[in-house]
Design a protein around this motif. Structure first.
Motif, PDB file in Angstrom:
ATOM      1  N   THR A  21       6.688 -26.395  28.685  1.00  0.00           N
ATOM      2  CA  THR A  21       7.943 -26.129  27.988  1.00  0.00           C
ATOM      3  C   THR A  21       8.783 -25.095  28.724  1.00  0.00           C
ATOM      4  O   THR A  21       9.998 -25.224  28.832  1.00  0.00           O
ATOM      5  CB  THR A  21       7.664 -25.641  26.542  1.00  0.00           C
ATOM      6  OG1 THR A  21       6.896 -26.615  25.867  1.00  0.00           O
ATOM      7  CG2 THR A  21       8.971 -25.400  25.801  1.00  0.00           C
ATOM      8  N   GLN A  67      10.254 -33.380  21.002  1.00  0.00           N
ATOM      9  CA  GLN A  67      11.163 -33.712  22.090  1.00  0.00           C
ATOM     10  C   GLN A  67      10.755 -35.003  22.791  1.00  0.00           C
ATOM     11  O   GLN A  67      11.573 -35.899  23.012  1.00  0.00           O
ATOM     12  CB  GLN A  67      11.233 -32.562  23.094  1.00  0.00           C
ATOM     13  CG  GLN A  67      11.926 -31.320  22.543  1.00  0.00           C
ATOM     14  CD  GLN A  67      11.938 -30.186  23.542  1.00  0.00           C
ATOM     15  OE1 GLN A  67      11.278 -30.237  24.572  1.00  0.00           O
ATOM     16  NE2 GLN A  67      12.691 -29.137  23.240  1.00  0.00           N
ATOM     17  N   PRO A  76       4.353 -33.426  15.473  1.00  0.00           N
ATOM     18  CA  PRO A  76       4.578 -32.544  16.621  1.00  0.00           C
ATOM     19  C   PRO A  76       5.046 -33.318  17.854  1.00  0.00           C
ATOM     20  O   PRO A  76       5.141 -34.534  17.851  1.00  0.00           O
ATOM     21  CB  PRO A  76       3.207 -31.913  16.858  1.00  0.00           C
ATOM     22  CG  PRO A  76       2.470 -32.081  15.581  1.00  0.00           C
ATOM     23  CD  PRO A  76       2.975 -33.367  14.990  1.00  0.00           C
ATOM     24  N   HIS A  87      14.132 -24.638  23.553  1.00  0.00           N
ATOM     25  CA  HIS A  87      13.899 -24.776  22.115  1.00  0.00           C
ATOM     26  C   HIS A  87      12.932 -25.937  21.848  1.00  0.00           C
ATOM     27  O   HIS A  87      13.075 -27.013  22.415  1.00  0.00           O
ATOM     28  CB  HIS A  87      15.212 -25.045  21.369  1.00  0.00           C
ATOM     29  CG  HIS A  87      16.179 -23.906  21.469  1.00  0.00           C
ATOM     30  ND1 HIS A  87      17.494 -24.006  21.063  1.00  0.00           N
ATOM     31  CD2 HIS A  87      16.024 -22.637  21.921  1.00  0.00           C
ATOM     32  CE1 HIS A  87      18.109 -22.855  21.270  1.00  0.00           C
ATOM     33  NE2 HIS A  87      17.237 -22.009  21.795  1.00  0.00           N
ATOM     34  N   GLU A  88      11.974 -25.703  20.988  1.00  0.00           N
ATOM     35  CA  GLU A  88      11.040 -26.761  20.616  1.00  0.00           C
ATOM     36  C   GLU A  88      11.696 -27.762  19.660  1.00  0.00           C
ATOM     37  O   GLU A  88      11.477 -28.966  19.744  1.00  0.00           O
ATOM     38  CB  GLU A  88       9.794 -26.164  19.957  1.00  0.00           C
ATOM     39  CG  GLU A  88       8.897 -25.383  20.908  1.00  0.00           C
ATOM     40  CD  GLU A  88       8.153 -26.281  21.875  1.00  0.00           C
ATOM     41  OE1 GLU A  88       8.053 -27.495  21.606  1.00  0.00           O
ATOM     42  OE2 GLU A  88       7.673 -25.771  22.899  1.00  0.00           O
TER      43      GLU A  88
END
Length: 202
Positions: free
Chosen positions: A120, A36, A33, A73-74
């Motif tokens: 985010t 980014q 995870p 966007h993740e």
């Protein structure tokens, strides 16, 4: 289920590598995870080294991260040429081991604070900063990669550990990087302009 710390996951992933060559996409996937932030660190750190062509190629990947952040966007879709960059297994294990040590050290100083800076849904300003630093890395400026790469590394650590102080530190490096580049540009214009004037007057 609570995941092990990032540095432990990276060491475990390095030990489990089987392929003769390991791509950047596979090394990124080993981080799990927080893709980014870890991608920023993974691609920014090599830009600190004086290796020809690395900044240009990885800069494209950094632009892709900035675009994903801008759009909220993740997941990040790296350009195929960047994702396909590969190292021999021993080299990839060494890189993952170094990254594990880096995150282990950073975790002693980082903690969740000023988290509104790394949410985010409110990262467009951060995406702009990442994009600007990526452009500076691509530019062929002598020693011009160092400050942008430091800025991106700090941004990435801030996102991984939800540490707004690290993000602010990255912003400081980013401002210095922009000032350095602008200073070089003005100096080149000044001296170039004087040279042109002298040539015309000759």
């Amino acid at each position: 289920m609570t995941l092990p710390p990032l540095h432990e996951r990276l060491r475990a992933a390095a030990a489990e590598l089987q392929s003769d060559r390991v791509s950047l996409a596979e090394m990124a996937a080993a981080h799990g995870p927080a893709a980014q932030g870890t991608l920023l660190v993974l691609m920014a750190v090599p830009c600190l080294l004086p290796v020809a062509g690395v900044g240009t190629l990885l800069g494209l990947g950094l632009v892709a991260v900035a675009l994903a952040m801008w759009r909220g966007h993740e997941l990040v879709c790296l350009p195929p040429r960047v994702a396909g960059m590969a190292l021999p297994r021993q080299g990839a294990q060494r890189v993952l081991g170094l990254m594990a040590g880096f995150y282990d050290f950073a975790s002693r100083w980082s903690r969740e604070r000023l988290t509104h800076l790394v949410r985010t849904g409110s990262c467009r300003w951060l995406a702009t900063g990442v994009g600007a630093m990526a452009v500076l890395i691509v530019l062929p400026i002598p020693f011009g990669n160092v400050l942008p790469a430091l800025a991106l590394t700090a941004f990435g650590l801030g996102m991984v550990f939800r540490d707004g102080v690290a993000v602010l530190l990255g912003a400081v490096f980013g401002v210095l990087a922009l000032a350095f580049t602008a200073g070089l540009g003005l100096a080149a214009w000044h001296w170039g302009g004087e040279g042109l004037t002298a040539w015309l007057a000759a």
